[in-house]
Scaffold this motif. Structure first.
Motif, PDB file in Angstrom:
ATOM      1  N   GLY A  60       0.876  -1.189   0.071  1.00  0.00           N
ATOM      2  CA  GLY A  60      -0.026   0.005  -0.060  1.00  0.00           C
ATOM      3  C   GLY A  60       0.856   1.221  -0.074  1.00  0.00           C
ATOM      4  O   GLY A  60       2.042   1.148  -0.147  1.00  0.00           O
ATOM      5  N   ASP A  61       0.058   2.415   0.225  1.00  0.00           N
ATOM      6  CA  ASP A  61       0.778   3.839   0.027  1.00  0.00           C
ATOM      7  C   ASP A  61       0.630   4.346   1.600  1.00  0.00           C
ATOM      8  O   ASP A  61       1.336   5.479   1.748  1.00  0.00           O
ATOM      9  CB  ASP A  61       0.186   4.749  -0.879  1.00  0.00           C
ATOM     10  N   ASP A  62       0.082   3.701   2.475  1.00  0.00           N
ATOM     11  CA  ASP A  62      -0.248   4.415   3.820  1.00  0.00           C
ATOM     12  C   ASP A  62      -0.464   3.379   4.981  1.00  0.00           C
ATOM     13  O   ASP A  62      -1.468   3.070   5.373  1.00  0.00           O
ATOM     14  CB  ASP A  62      -1.218   5.405   3.688  1.00  0.00           C
ATOM     15  N   PHE A  63       0.836   2.789   5.240  1.00  0.00           N
ATOM     16  CA  PHE A  63       0.633   1.770   6.122  1.00  0.00           C
ATOM     17  C   PHE A  63      -0.120   2.105   7.460  1.00  0.00           C
ATOM     18  O   PHE A  63      -0.692   1.245   7.821  1.00  0.00           O
ATOM     19  CB  PHE A  63       2.283   1.435   6.677  1.00  0.00           C
ATOM     20  N   GLU A  64       0.204   3.400   8.155  1.00  0.00           N
ATOM     21  CA  GLU A  64      -0.457   3.736   9.251  1.00  0.00           C
ATOM     22  C   GLU A  64      -2.217   3.568   9.154  1.00  0.00           C
ATOM     23  O   GLU A  64      -3.017   3.044   9.937  1.00  0.00           O
ATOM     24  CB  GLU A  64      -0.209   5.065   9.715  1.00  0.00           C
ATOM     25  N   ALA A  65      -2.611   4.223   7.919  1.00  0.00           N
ATOM     26  CA  ALA A  65      -3.874   4.110   7.636  1.00  0.00           C
ATOM     27  C   ALA A  65      -4.652   2.633   7.483  1.00  0.00           C
ATOM     28  O   ALA A  65      -5.524   2.272   7.796  1.00  0.00           O
ATOM     29  CB  ALA A  65      -4.297   5.035   6.277  1.00  0.00           C
ATOM     30  N   ASP A  66      -3.758   2.056   6.694  1.00  0.00           N
ATOM     31  CA  ASP A  66      -4.271   0.693   6.548  1.00  0.00           C
ATOM     32  C   ASP A  66      -4.297  -0.215   7.919  1.00  0.00           C
ATOM     33  O   ASP A  66      -5.316  -1.167   8.238  1.00  0.00           O
ATOM     34  CB  ASP A  66      -3.340  -0.158   5.519  1.00  0.00           C
ATOM     35  N   MET A  67      -3.356  -0.019   8.631  1.00  0.00           N
ATOM     36  CA  MET A  67      -3.331  -0.657  10.129  1.00  0.00           C
ATOM     37  C   MET A  67      -4.627   0.056  10.934  1.00  0.00           C
ATOM     38  O   MET A  67      -5.226  -0.940  11.627  1.00  0.00           O
ATOM     39  CB  MET A  67      -1.984  -0.559  10.915  1.00  0.00           C
TER      40      MET A  67
END
Length: 109
Positions: A60-67
């Motif tokens: 993905g492009d935004d690890f924190e958002a996906d987590m």
């Protein structure tokens, strides 16, 4: 793509339960992991030290958002309610840290 690796301890008395849960992982959990851009996810167990190592590729492009998305999922919360009591953080984990990140020092494709 970014490879990530994490480590935590497995409580020895919970090893059988933890293995059974993962041998029959819920389809909704597997779908959520994929929806959060995680691929090629593997958890290894080293006994008798009871160390768990999770390794995966993040696409993905935004690890924190996906987590955060994963953490908000009701089925994921139910899954973690079963798996978290099987685990205990490493002594070196910082306050509030659960699975601790590992540094990649070598890779060969």
């Amino acid at each position: 793509m970014e490879r990530k690796a994490w480590m935590i301890k497995l409580k020895p008395e919970k090893a059988t339960e933890y293995k059974a849960l993962h041998a029959d992982a819920w389809p909704s959990i597997l779908s959520q992991i994929t929806a959060c851009n995680i691929r090629n996810y593997t958890i290894f167990l080293r006994e008798p030290e009871n160390l768990l190592v999770g390794i995966y590729e993040y696409h993905g492009d935004d690890f924190e958002a996906d987590m955060a998305k994963m953490g908000e999922d009701p089925d994921t919360q139910k899954w973690w309610a079963l798996t978290d009591p099987c685990q205990t953080p490493l002594d070196s984990a910082e306050t509030g840290e659960w699975w601790v990140p590992m540094e990649e020092v070598f890779h060969l494709d």
